[in-house]
Write a protein that holds these residues in place. Structure first.
Motif, PDB file in Angstrom:
ATOM      1  N   LEU A 172     -18.588 -43.970  -8.395  1.00  0.00           N
ATOM      2  CA  LEU A 172     -18.113 -44.177  -9.768  1.00  0.00           C
ATOM      3  C   LEU A 172     -19.123 -43.644 -10.779  1.00  0.00           C
ATOM      4  O   LEU A 172     -18.787 -43.359 -11.921  1.00  0.00           O
ATOM      5  N   GLU A 173     -20.388 -43.515 -10.343  1.00  0.00           N
ATOM      6  CA  GLU A 173     -21.439 -43.111 -11.278  1.00  0.00           C
ATOM      7  C   GLU A 173     -21.430 -41.620 -11.554  1.00  0.00           C
ATOM      8  O   GLU A 173     -21.997 -41.177 -12.542  1.00  0.00           O
ATOM      9  N   THR A 174     -20.838 -40.826 -10.667  1.00  0.00           N
ATOM     10  CA  THR A 174     -20.865 -39.380 -10.877  1.00  0.00           C
ATOM     11  C   THR A 174     -19.458 -38.821 -10.966  1.00  0.00           C
ATOM     12  O   THR A 174     -18.942 -38.258 -10.007  1.00  0.00           O
ATOM     13  N   PRO A 175     -18.811 -38.981 -12.121  1.00  0.00           N
ATOM     14  CA  PRO A 175     -17.438 -38.483 -12.256  1.00  0.00           C
ATOM     15  C   PRO A 175     -17.387 -36.955 -12.233  1.00  0.00           C
ATOM     16  O   PRO A 175     -18.275 -36.288 -12.786  1.00  0.00           O
ATOM     17  N   ARG A 176     -16.375 -36.399 -11.555  1.00  0.00           N
ATOM     18  CA  ARG A 176     -16.202 -34.942 -11.519  1.00  0.00           C
ATOM     19  C   ARG A 176     -14.729 -34.575 -11.676  1.00  0.00           C
ATOM     20  O   ARG A 176     -13.856 -35.303 -11.219  1.00  0.00           O
ATOM     21  N   ARG A 177     -14.500 -33.442 -12.328  1.00  0.00           N
ATOM     22  CA  ARG A 177     -13.116 -32.977 -12.469  1.00  0.00           C
ATOM     23  C   ARG A 177     -12.755 -32.052 -11.317  1.00  0.00           C
ATOM     24  O   ARG A 177     -13.617 -31.327 -10.825  1.00  0.00           O
ATOM     25  N   SER A 178     -11.487 -32.066 -10.940  1.00  0.00           N
ATOM     26  CA  SER A 178     -11.063 -31.195  -9.858  1.00  0.00           C
ATOM     27  C   SER A 178     -10.750 -29.812 -10.391  1.00  0.00           C
ATOM     28  O   SER A 178     -10.281 -29.647 -11.522  1.00  0.00           O
ATOM     29  N   THR A 179     -11.012 -28.791  -9.550  1.00  0.00           N
ATOM     30  CA  THR A 179     -10.758 -27.417  -9.981  1.00  0.00           C
ATOM     31  C   THR A 179      -9.490 -26.868  -9.340  1.00  0.00           C
ATOM     32  O   THR A 179      -9.101 -25.734  -9.592  1.00  0.00           O
ATOM     33  N   LEU A 180      -8.859 -27.682  -8.509  1.00  0.00           N
ATOM     34  CA  LEU A 180      -7.697 -27.192  -7.777  1.00  0.00           C
ATOM     35  C   LEU A 180      -6.446 -27.171  -8.662  1.00  0.00           C
ATOM     36  O   LEU A 180      -6.189 -28.101  -9.407  1.00  0.00           O
ATOM     37  N   ARG A 181      -5.696 -26.086  -8.585  1.00  0.00           N
ATOM     38  CA  ARG A 181      -4.444 -25.994  -9.349  1.00  0.00           C
ATOM     39  C   ARG A 181      -3.320 -25.583  -8.404  1.00  0.00           C
ATOM     40  O   ARG A 181      -3.529 -24.739  -7.536  1.00  0.00           O
ATOM     41  N   VAL A 182      -2.138 -26.126  -8.644  1.00  0.00           N
ATOM     42  CA  VAL A 182      -0.966 -25.719  -7.862  1.00  0.00           C
ATOM     43  C   VAL A 182      -0.591 -24.293  -8.257  1.00  0.00           C
ATOM     44  O   VAL A 182      -0.638 -23.964  -9.443  1.00  0.00           O
ATOM     45  N   SER A 183      -0.235 -23.465  -7.281  1.00  0.00           N
ATOM     46  CA  SER A 183       0.282 -22.153  -7.680  1.00  0.00           C
ATOM     47  C   SER A 183       1.810 -22.204  -7.647  1.00  0.00           C
ATOM     48  O   SER A 183       2.408 -22.329  -6.589  1.00  0.00           O
ATOM     49  N   TYR A 184       2.396 -22.154  -8.840  1.00  0.00           N
ATOM     50  CA  TYR A 184       3.855 -22.176  -8.957  1.00  0.00           C
ATOM     51  C   TYR A 184       4.403 -20.763  -8.875  1.00  0.00           C
ATOM     52  O   TYR A 184       3.632 -19.797  -8.800  1.00  0.00           O
ATOM     53  N   ASP A 185       5.728 -20.627  -8.947  1.00  0.00           N
ATOM     54  CA  ASP A 185       6.362 -19.311  -9.042  1.00  0.00           C
ATOM     55  C   ASP A 185       5.791 -18.549 -10.239  1.00  0.00           C
ATOM     56  O   ASP A 185       5.424 -19.166 -11.240  1.00  0.00           O
ATOM     57  N   PRO A 186       5.777 -17.196 -10.162  1.00  0.00           N
ATOM     58  CA  PRO A 186       5.252 -16.406 -11.301  1.00  0.00           C
ATOM     59  C   PRO A 186       5.963 -16.745 -12.615  1.00  0.00           C
ATOM     60  O   PRO A 186       5.313 -16.828 -13.665  1.00  0.00           O
ATOM     61  N   GLU A 187       7.294 -16.983 -12.563  1.00  0.00           N
ATOM     62  CA  GLU A 187       8.036 -17.279 -13.798  1.00  0.00           C
ATOM     63  C   GLU A 187       7.497 -18.550 -14.450  1.00  0.00           C
ATOM     64  O   GLU A 187       7.331 -18.629 -15.664  1.00  0.00           O
ATOM     65  N   ILE A 188       7.235 -19.564 -13.613  1.00  0.00           N
ATOM     66  CA  ILE A 188       6.753 -20.832 -14.150  1.00  0.00           C
ATOM     67  C   ILE A 188       5.346 -20.651 -14.717  1.00  0.00           C
ATOM     68  O   ILE A 188       5.028 -21.136 -15.801  1.00  0.00           O
ATOM     69  N   GLU A 189       4.508 -19.892 -13.988  1.00  0.00           N
ATOM     70  CA  GLU A 189       3.146 -19.662 -14.462  1.00  0.00           C
ATOM     71  C   GLU A 189       3.172 -18.982 -15.833  1.00  0.00           C
ATOM     72  O   GLU A 189       2.436 -19.349 -16.732  1.00  0.00           O
ATOM     73  N   GLU A 190       4.070 -18.009 -15.980  1.00  0.00           N
ATOM     74  CA  GLU A 190       4.188 -17.304 -17.271  1.00  0.00           C
ATOM     75  C   GLU A 190       4.574 -18.275 -18.386  1.00  0.00           C
ATOM     76  O   GLU A 190       3.985 -18.263 -19.466  1.00  0.00           O
ATOM     77  N   SER A 191       5.540 -19.132 -18.085  1.00  0.00           N
ATOM     78  CA  SER A 191       5.991 -20.089 -19.097  1.00  0.00           C
ATOM     79  C   SER A 191       4.862 -21.035 -19.479  1.00  0.00           C
ATOM     80  O   SER A 191       4.695 -21.391 -20.655  1.00  0.00           O
TER      81      SER A 191
END
Lengths: 656, 165
Positions: A172-191
């Motif tokens: 709990l003392e060392t909070p970190r953010r995740s760098t992982l992102r879902v890769s959606y369809d190209p159309e969704i990524e564009e939107s």
């Protein structure tokens, strides 16, 4: 048990300092909460125990930070009201750290939520709980690799036994953010890219806000309008509509589907399931409890054991010991002698030890009759709760409830009502439609006795034998079916989908059962005894003012004529308005004194069972659905209870 | 139908019933047009029909394997019609209701997921990964699946319970 939690809002906490527990339903958030804070909160083996936000304090890095336990969610794109609550808390303030509690044996599902937390860009750690159950099923998870992929710490715990929780506290003392992102369809990524410039700057990641908007989340939309303007929202809706045109399914589902497939791939990379692991006794038993044929004898067996334990051990052996021997033989005569010797004022003597006195009525009823009965019942009920049987019971009675237009999910609050109707009325929030919420609330108030009441009723039935038990059960179930069937037609709206998660059958932990039973008993003593005393005081005053005799005479056509009961039963019904178990305790005392015939006991029992459970329940109905609904329900239930009792009286006389 | 006496095959239109027979309409008797034998048509009995439906249902639940030859592409069937105790792969969800689709996918049911139907009554119970879900018939009918090659994860005990249903 917490029956009347205050309505907490997330605003009253300092920003940026809190620890927030998030996770699917029934993964052990409350246990983790207990471990982190050192305080007990109600823990059960069924989804949706935490319906209120619970707060505590945890020590992190030498400070004590507020910690929040949230209701379980399946997704951070909310569908139901309790999921909405969790989303709001996450949006409201930048948390110090989020702890996602996940089910180690359902990794893909757990990761679906993890991916949303990653896109929210909140610092979090992932706790894979119930690691022992995963191990039993031959699942091994490479937490190091998963941690590297996510960019946040991942732990395995078995919180019930306290395994692995020390590491969690350190993390709990060392909070970190995740760098992982879902890769959606190209159309969704564009939107998503196109939406980004229209979003307000906040601590919540743009990818989460963007995808929530694509999924059509109204709450996020309102939030964007408030932070930016109508124009921004109009632009966003335009982007969404043109994206929607690409798909023949709602975007909310398309996003979920792609996220799930991403989660499946990720889970495949970091975990292995050894399929040779045989099924455990829990799985085998679990299968039998919902078996179309085998499930019925199992259900009857559970009922029978409950009846033996509560009806015979609690209501007969223990009540005999306490009421007749301890109170009747020792305490009451001793106090009476003491009062008569030392307090020479007749009215005070009467108030303490007279026929409607505090000691012979309020205290004897609560401690000598109801307490032993409810203690035994609470033990059985806590055992059933922790074993995971209750949702399976919902599956078994699904068909019955369908005939009244309710689905199996509505059965869950009904079964919780056996614990406490007031709490169960609040649990109706898990239902998706208002129609069902109202219907279940009505049926709870009408026919489902709470644990204390069921205990006293079981105790009285034990006097009468199996024939009376069958008649009582038959009348109550038929009444519920009839009222349910009609109310389904009277209350407008449509029912919700039946999709219910079945937790694995587990052997309950003795310590948790005892703790729960004690917590319930404390609730009982705190909430119920004062009401018993109040009821006794009311009866005493009415008696002294000779109004009681007047009421008895006025009610005589109803109680004596229509129901065929002795006039003394009027007192029991009067106090039954406050709490039906108090009324039932009064009837119990009459029955033990031999003042009623078996048929009279049966009629009075059916009538009091159909009463509104308690004043608190009426108040909760008023709070959840408004005063008019509460009033209307009461105005229906009380006359209806007498009507059913009267019909039973005439039926019994005809067939006698 | 086939006459039990002479073996003559005939259909309803050629029934050899006498027109003046008081039972000639709406009765369960059939008369063979070839030899005149009178018998009972078992298909007209409601009780028999009821038993047959139950038998069919039991068979479907317990049927050992309806798997097509490996490699052959086969059509998706609703999960509600898939035999119990066997793993299947979800091909698509036929529901049009957004909230239902969203909830199912949040629980792990979406194209590509492996599911196993465990029972039909009193509610459909489906295993998704290591999670058990109870569903309405309506929802189970909207989840389309194909049989999965191989039978990994299916212990002998499950098949036993399945066949008893």
């Amino acid at each position: 048990m917490n029956c009347h939690g205050e309505n907490n809002t997330p605003d009253d906490w300092p920003a940026g300092e809190s620890v927030i527990l998030v996770g699917h339903p029934n993964v052990g958030k409350s246990v983790i909460f207990g471990v982190l804070t050192g305080h007990y909160v109600t823990v059960s083996n069924y989804p949706g125990t935490t319906i209120e936000v619970i707060r505590g304090r945890v020590s992190v890095d030498g400070r004590t930070d507020p910690i929040i336990d949230t209701p379980g969610v399946n997704s951070l794109f909310p569908i139901s009201e309790d999921e909405r609550v969790t989303q709001r808390i996450l949006l409201a303030e930048p948390p110090h750290i989020v702890v996602q509690v996940g089910d180690a044996k359902n990794l893909p599902r757990t990761l679906m939520l993890t991916l949303q937390l990653a896109e929210m860009e909140v610092p979090f750690i992932l706790d894979l709980n119930m690691a022992d159950e995963a191990q039993q099923r031959g699942i091994s998870i490479d937490t190091t690799q998963l941690g590297q992929t996510l960019g946040t710490p991942v732990f395995c715990t078995n919180a019930v036994k306290g395994e692995g929780t020390a590491q969690l506290v350190t993390a709990l003392e060392t909070p970190r953010r995740s760098t992982l992102r879902v890769s959606y369809d190209p159309e969704i990524e564009e939107s998503l890219l196109a939406i980004a410039p229209w979003l307000p700057a906040t601590h919540i990641g743009a990818r989460y806000v963007g995808s929530a908007l694509l999924a059509g989340d109204d709450e996020i939309a309102t939030w964007v309008t408030a932070a930016r303007d109508e124009e921004a929202l109009a632009q966003i809706w335009q982007i969404r509509d043109s994206l929607q045109a690409h798909y023949n399914r709602p975007l909310s589902y398309v996003l979920n589907e792609q996220r799930l497939q991403f989660a499946y791939r990720l889970a495949d990379q970091v975990s292995r399931q050894d399929s040779s692991a045989g099924s455990s006794w829990g799985e085998t038993l679990g299968r039998w409890t919902v078996h179309p044929i085998g499930g019925i004898p199992f259900m009857l067996l559970v009922l029978y054991i409950t009846y033996k334990f509560v009806g015979e051990l609690g209501a007969q052996t223990m009540v005999d010991l306490l009421e007749t021997r301890l109170f009747g033989g020792l305490i009451n005569p001793w106090i009476a002698g003491w009062v008569h010797a030392w307090i020479p004022i007749p009215i005070v003597q009467d108030f303490l030890v007279g026929p409607y006195g505090l000691v012979p009525m309020a205290l004897t009823y609560s401690f000598a009759i109801v307490l032993p009965i409810v203690s035994t019942f609470f033990l059985v009920f806590s055992f059933l709760e922790d074993s995971g049987y209750l949702p399976r019971l919902a599956v078994m009675v699904n068909r019955l409830f369908k005939t009244m237009g309710l689905n199996g999910k509505a059965v869950l609050p009904m079964i919780l009502g056996l614990g406490c109707d007031t709490m169960a009325t609040m649990t109706t929030r898990i239902l998706d439609s208002r129609k069902e919420r109202l219907q279940v609330t009505l049926l709870l108030a009408l026919g489902v006795p709470c644990s204390a009441q069921l205990g006293v009723i079981l105790g009285m039935i034990a006097f009468l034998g199996p024939r009376a038990a069958l008649i009582w059960g038959g009348v109550i179930i038929a009444t519920m079916l009839g009222v349910g069937y009609l109310s389904a037609r009277v209350i407008p709206g449509r029912g919700s989908d039946f999709i219910l998660e079945l937790p694995p059958i587990r052997w309950p932990q003795l310590s948790n059962i005892l703790v729960k039973t004690l917590a319930r008993l404390e609730w009982y003593l705190r909430e119920v005894v004062p009401l018993f005393i109040l009821g006794t005081v009311i009866l005493f005053v009415l008696d002294k003012l000779t109004i009681l005799q007047l009421i008895q005479r006025l009610a005589s056509p109803l109680v004596v004529g229509f129901l065929g009961l002795p006039a003394a039963a009027t007192d029991a019904f009067l106090i039954g308005f406050l709490r039906r178990d108090y009324g039932a305790a009064g009837l119990f005392a009459l029955a033990r004194a031999g003042a009623m015939t078996p048929d009279q006991i049966l009629v009075s029992l059916v009538t009091i069972t159909l009463f509104v459970p308690c004043i608190a329940n009426v108040l909760i109905i008023a709070k959840e659905y408004g005063r008019r609904t509460a009033l209307a329900m009461s105005a229906f239930i009380f006359p209806f209870a007498f009507l059913v009792g009267g019909i039973l009286h005439f039926a019994l006389r005809m067939f006698a | 139908m086939k006459c039990p006496l002479c073996g003559y095959e005939f259909d309803e239109s050629e029934l050899g019933c006498e027109a003046e027979c008081p039972l000639s309409t709406d009765c369960q008797m059939v008369c063979c047009p070839h030899c005149g034998f009178q018998g009972i048509d078992p298909n007209s009995s409601a009780v028999v029909g009821w038993f047959q439906r139950i038998r069919k249902r039991l068979r479907r639940e317990g049927s050992p394997e309806v798997q097509n030859p490996p490699g052959e592409k086969h059509a998706a069937v609703p999960l509600s019609q898939f035999p119990t105790g066997h793993w299947a792969r979800v091909t698509h969800l036929a529901s049009t209701r957004g909230s239902r689709l969203q909830r199912l996918s949040a629980l792990g049911i979406a194209p590509g997921s492996r599911v196993r139907l465990q029972q039909h009554h009193p509610a459909y119970v489906v295993q998704v990964g290591n999670l058990e879900l109870a569903l309405d018939a309506e929802i189970a009918g909207e989840i389309f699946v194909t049989a999965e090659g191989g039978n990994e994860g299916v212990g002998s005990r499950e098949s036993e319970v399945g066949s008893r249903e």
